[in-house]
Design a protein around this motif. Structure first.
Motif, PDB file in Angstrom:
ATOM      1  N   PHE A  75      16.178   6.068 -10.186  1.00  0.00           N
ATOM      2  CA  PHE A  75      15.933   5.729  -8.780  1.00  0.00           C
ATOM      3  C   PHE A  75      16.178   4.230  -8.634  1.00  0.00           C
ATOM      4  O   PHE A  75      15.265   3.446  -8.444  1.00  0.00           O
ATOM      5  CB  PHE A  75      14.507   6.088  -8.362  1.00  0.00           C
ATOM      6  N   ASN A  76      17.452   3.852  -8.728  1.00  0.00           N
ATOM      7  CA  ASN A  76      17.820   2.442  -8.717  1.00  0.00           C
ATOM      8  C   ASN A  76      18.782   2.130  -7.574  1.00  0.00           C
ATOM      9  O   ASN A  76      19.138   3.014  -6.792  1.00  0.00           O
ATOM     10  CB  ASN A  76      18.423   2.049 -10.068  1.00  0.00           C
ATOM     11  N   ALA A 110       8.417   1.687  -6.153  1.00  0.00           N
ATOM     12  CA  ALA A 110       7.384   2.572  -6.697  1.00  0.00           C
ATOM     13  C   ALA A 110       7.788   3.077  -8.080  1.00  0.00           C
ATOM     14  O   ALA A 110       6.964   3.130  -8.992  1.00  0.00           O
ATOM     15  CB  ALA A 110       7.145   3.743  -5.748  1.00  0.00           C
ATOM     16  N   ALA A 111       9.055   3.446  -8.244  1.00  0.00           N
ATOM     17  CA  ALA A 111       9.542   3.937  -9.539  1.00  0.00           C
ATOM     18  C   ALA A 111       9.422   2.849 -10.607  1.00  0.00           C
ATOM     19  O   ALA A 111       9.049   3.136 -11.746  1.00  0.00           O
ATOM     20  CB  ALA A 111      10.986   4.408  -9.408  1.00  0.00           C
ATOM     21  N   LYS A 112       9.711   1.609 -10.235  1.00  0.00           N
ATOM     22  CA  LYS A 112       9.564   0.496 -11.181  1.00  0.00           C
ATOM     23  C   LYS A 112       8.097   0.269 -11.519  1.00  0.00           C
ATOM     24  O   LYS A 112       7.747  -0.047 -12.648  1.00  0.00           O
ATOM     25  CB  LYS A 112      10.155  -0.788 -10.590  1.00  0.00           C
ATOM     26  N   GLN A 113       7.250   0.430 -10.515  1.00  0.00           N
ATOM     27  CA  GLN A 113       5.822   0.174 -10.699  1.00  0.00           C
ATOM     28  C   GLN A 113       5.200   1.113 -11.730  1.00  0.00           C
ATOM     29  O   GLN A 113       4.327   0.715 -12.485  1.00  0.00           O
ATOM     30  CB  GLN A 113       5.116   0.343  -9.334  1.00  0.00           C
ATOM     31  N   ILE A 114       5.674   2.344 -11.780  1.00  0.00           N
ATOM     32  CA  ILE A 114       5.100   3.308 -12.727  1.00  0.00           C
ATOM     33  C   ILE A 114       5.939   3.450 -13.988  1.00  0.00           C
ATOM     34  O   ILE A 114       5.645   4.269 -14.848  1.00  0.00           O
ATOM     35  CB  ILE A 114       4.891   4.695 -12.075  1.00  0.00           C
ATOM     36  N   ASN A 128       0.830  -1.207   0.000  1.00  0.00           N
ATOM     37  CA  ASN A 128       0.000   0.000   0.000  1.00  0.00           C
ATOM     38  C   ASN A 128       0.866   1.260   0.000  1.00  0.00           C
ATOM     39  O   ASN A 128       0.572   2.233  -0.703  1.00  0.00           O
ATOM     40  CB  ASN A 128      -0.939   0.011   1.204  1.00  0.00           C
ATOM     41  N   ILE A 129       1.941   1.225   0.799  1.00  0.00           N
ATOM     42  CA  ILE A 129       2.855   2.372   0.852  1.00  0.00           C
ATOM     43  C   ILE A 129       3.528   2.567  -0.504  1.00  0.00           C
ATOM     44  O   ILE A 129       3.628   3.694  -1.002  1.00  0.00           O
ATOM     45  CB  ILE A 129       3.899   2.189   1.978  1.00  0.00           C
ATOM     46  N   VAL A 130       3.979   1.490  -1.130  1.00  0.00           N
ATOM     47  CA  VAL A 130       4.608   1.572  -2.459  1.00  0.00           C
ATOM     48  C   VAL A 130       3.619   2.146  -3.470  1.00  0.00           C
ATOM     49  O   VAL A 130       3.973   3.007  -4.278  1.00  0.00           O
ATOM     50  CB  VAL A 130       5.144   0.193  -2.907  1.00  0.00           C
ATOM     51  N   SER A 131       2.380   1.703  -3.414  1.00  0.00           N
ATOM     52  CA  SER A 131       1.360   2.228  -4.336  1.00  0.00           C
ATOM     53  C   SER A 131       1.127   3.714  -4.110  1.00  0.00           C
ATOM     54  O   SER A 131       0.975   4.484  -5.070  1.00  0.00           O
ATOM     55  CB  SER A 131       0.043   1.467  -4.149  1.00  0.00           C
ATOM     56  N   GLU A 132       1.125   4.130  -2.849  1.00  0.00           N
ATOM     57  CA  GLU A 132       0.929   5.546  -2.520  1.00  0.00           C
ATOM     58  C   GLU A 132       2.103   6.381  -3.041  1.00  0.00           C
ATOM     59  O   GLU A 132       1.898   7.444  -3.636  1.00  0.00           O
ATOM     60  CB  GLU A 132       0.814   5.684  -1.000  1.00  0.00           C
ATOM     61  N   THR A 141      14.236   1.535  -0.621  1.00  0.00           N
ATOM     62  CA  THR A 141      13.707   0.330  -1.289  1.00  0.00           C
ATOM     63  C   THR A 141      12.266   0.538  -1.733  1.00  0.00           C
ATOM     64  O   THR A 141      11.880   0.082  -2.815  1.00  0.00           O
ATOM     65  CB  THR A 141      13.786  -0.903  -0.364  1.00  0.00           C
ATOM     66  N   LEU A 142      11.488   1.234  -0.918  1.00  0.00           N
ATOM     67  CA  LEU A 142      10.087   1.468  -1.284  1.00  0.00           C
ATOM     68  C   LEU A 142       9.988   2.421  -2.483  1.00  0.00           C
ATOM     69  O   LEU A 142       9.156   2.225  -3.370  1.00  0.00           O
ATOM     70  CB  LEU A 142       9.308   2.012  -0.091  1.00  0.00           C
TER      71      LEU A 142
END
Length: 169
Positions: A74-75, A64-68, A11-15, A59-60
């Protein structure tokens, strides 16, 4: 890790992903060496500039950067150490300006990297970006430049009119 803890992290990563996706700019700074009072002062400056300032787990943010599928820089190589994230949704230059102004008196605060309107900026480029006058300043300079010739022309006409009055008198 429990199912509940895993769900909380997701949820935090999605936010974070949602914030990064909506952001016009995200500036990463190293805040190591700042006192609690200085960080509080910095937070207030960001708040005044309508910039969100957060200390997030690297890490979060990477996830998140990978998710979008944005912000590839941001690696694991670049996003290390003590980082704070200044996120702006309106004024793309505001976070960089706040950091630059604050760093004048608090040299422990340093640019690391960032994204401005989808483009990656390293620390040197962020420093340069922060030096650019704001949109309002540029408009004021332009209007001043446009007004000067008209004002000079008006003074010239006034001087000619006064000179003619003196000659007639």
């Amino acid at each position: 890790m429990s199912e509940k803890a895993l769900q909380m992290k997701q949820n935090i990563v999605s936010e974070i992903a949602e914030k990064l996706d909506k952001a016009t700019s995200c500036v990463v700074v190293d805040y190591k060496g700042l006192t609690v009072a200085e960080v509080t002062e910095l937070r207030n400056k960001f708040r005044e500039a309508d910039v969100e300032y957060k200390v997030l787990k690297n890490t979060l943010v990477r996830r998140a950067a990978k998710q979008i599928n944005k912000m590839e820089e941001f690696n694991d190589e670049k996003l290390v150490g003590t980082n704070a994230f200044a996120i702006s949704y309106d004024d793309a230059v505001a976070p960089a300006k706040v950091v630059k102004d604050f760093a004048k008196e608090h040299p422990n605060l340093e640019f690391k990297m960032g994204y401005v309107e989808g483009e990656f900026y390293d620390a040197a480029n962020l420093e340069s970006l922060a030096s650019i006058p704001s949109r309002e300043e540029l408009i004021a300079k332009l209007l001043g430049s446009l007004k000067a010739p008209i004002s000079n022309f008006a003074y010239l006409l006034d001087a000619i009119a006064k000179q003619k009055e003196e000659q007639e008198a």
